[in-house]
Design an enzyme around this catalytic site. Structure first.
Site, PDB file in Angstrom:
ATOM      1  N   THR A 120       0.824  -1.200   0.000  1.00 64.41           N
ATOM      2  CA  THR A 120       0.000   0.000   0.000  1.00 64.41           C
ATOM      3  C   THR A 120       0.862   1.255   0.000  1.00 64.41           C
ATOM      4  O   THR A 120       0.464   2.294  -0.537  1.00 64.41           O
ATOM      5  CB  THR A 120      -0.934  -0.003   1.223  1.00 64.41           C
ATOM      6  N   TYR A 155       6.180 -12.193   4.424  1.00 64.24           N
ATOM      7  CA  TYR A 155       5.065 -11.530   3.746  1.00 64.24           C
ATOM      8  C   TYR A 155       4.755 -12.303   2.474  1.00 64.24           C
ATOM      9  O   TYR A 155       5.535 -12.288   1.520  1.00 64.24           O
ATOM     10  CB  TYR A 155       5.450 -10.080   3.454  1.00 64.24           C
ATOM     11  N   VAL A 179      -3.974  -6.867   9.019  1.00 61.30           N
ATOM     12  CA  VAL A 179      -3.491  -5.624   8.417  1.00 61.30           C
ATOM     13  C   VAL A 179      -4.626  -5.011   7.607  1.00 61.30           C
ATOM     14  O   VAL A 179      -5.249  -5.674   6.786  1.00 61.30           O
ATOM     15  CB  VAL A 179      -2.269  -5.883   7.525  1.00 61.30           C
ATOM     16  N   LYS A 208       2.599 -12.368   7.364  1.00 63.27           N
ATOM     17  CA  LYS A 208       1.411 -11.685   6.863  1.00 63.27           C
ATOM     18  C   LYS A 208       1.037 -12.372   5.555  1.00 63.27           C
ATOM     19  O   LYS A 208       1.832 -12.398   4.605  1.00 63.27           O
ATOM     20  CB  LYS A 208       1.692 -10.208   6.620  1.00 63.27           C
TER      21      LYS A 208
END
EC number: 4.3.3.7
Length: 300
Positions: free
Chosen positions: A48, A136, A208, A164
């Site tokens: 993001t 991730y 998240v 994540k």
């Protein structure tokens, strides 16, 4: 600060000027909104935050600006994955020097890699810094999926404290929860706003959120409802969050829509890194209007 992965983590947008430099005023206003809305863990320079596109000097300026503005008790996770191990190590050292509490690391992109190569990549990064490392998984962006077998191996490493997962695959997510449950230091956290409630119910301690940039109270309340066992209340908030998600992916150029919404709320400029497009004035007005209606509790 000891890093604990719990609750809602905001994946921050990166406020930029038209010259693609860090908009320092925008950073301050964004942080005031996010932290004021109840967020106590931030993820800067993630997907993001346009980490893969920003110049190194601007990444450094962003981290300095964010860290200097953080009140005590708010943790900072920094995205440091890259296309090769040495580049990722350099990024991780930059994050460490800036005062990050942990790094979150995508696998290298562009070339395909087997599990053995990816294991070496993560272990070398963990060895090079004194910060905890978070894996991730976002294979639609990187082209390299972290296999359950690899995650299980890496979860035994005390320097690696979680993963994540942003692949939006709950079967895979539940598999990771089961395979890593013996390692109490290791957390499996959800990377998609779409699946927060389902993930908390499955046993994930954290999620998240990108919508937390503009409406942090929503996902913070959602998490609190889940923690209290109020599944009906949590699902109601999840549906409202899904409406917000639909708006900020409407034109298929995320995070442009999210930054446009933030600009409409007076938080920062709508600029994103080139070659991301700029929305037309009509699209911009409609998007901001719809976001404001959702925040006000109305239907779109």
């Amino acid at each position: 600060m000891k890093m604990t992965l719990q609750g809602i983590i905001c994946a921050l947008i990166t406020p930029l000027t038209e010259q693609e430099k860090i908009d320092l005023r925008g950073v301050d206003q964004l942080l005031e909104r996010v932290i004021g809305g109840g967020i106590n863990t931030l993820l800067a320079l993630g997907s993001t935050g346009e980490q893969a596109m920003l110049r190194d000097a601007e990444k450094q300026r962003l981290l300095q600006a964010v860290k200097s503005a953080l009140p005590a008790g708010v943790a900072l996770i920094v995205g440091t994955g890259d296309t090769g191990t040495e580049r990722a190590i350099d990024n991780a050292k930059m994050a460490q020097d800036a005062g990050a509490d942990a790094v979150i690391v995508t696998p290298p992109s562009y070339y395909p890699f087997a599990d053995g190569s990816l294991q070496e990549y993560y272990e070398r990064i963990a060895e090079a810094i004194a910060l905890p490392v978070i894996l991730y998984n976002i294979s639609r962006f990187t082209g390299n999926k972290l296999s359950p077998e690899l995650v299980t191996k890496l979860s035994a490493d005390q320097r690696i404290i979680g993963i994540k997962d942003s692949d939006r695959d709950m079967d895979y997510f539940r598999q990771l929860l089961k395979l890593t449950q013996a390692h109490k230091h290791f957390a499996v956290i959800q990377g998609s706003d779409r699946l927060l409630v389902e993930s908390f119910v499955a046993g994930s301690p954290a999620g998240v959120s990108v919508t937390a940039n503009i409406y942090p109270e929503l996902t913070v309340s959602l998490y609190e409802q889940c923690r209290r066992g109020d599944s009906v209340g949590a699902q109601t908030l999840q549906q409202r969050n899904l409406e917000l998600v639909k708006v900020i992916i409407r034109h298929g150029c995320f995070p442009v829509e999210l930054k446009t919404a933030a600009a409409g709320l007076g938080l920062c400029q709508a600029m994103a890194s080139s070659p991301f497009p700029v929305l037309s004035e009509q699209d911009r007005q409609q998007l901001v209007h719809d976001v404001q209606k959702i925040i006000a509790g109305e239907t779109v």
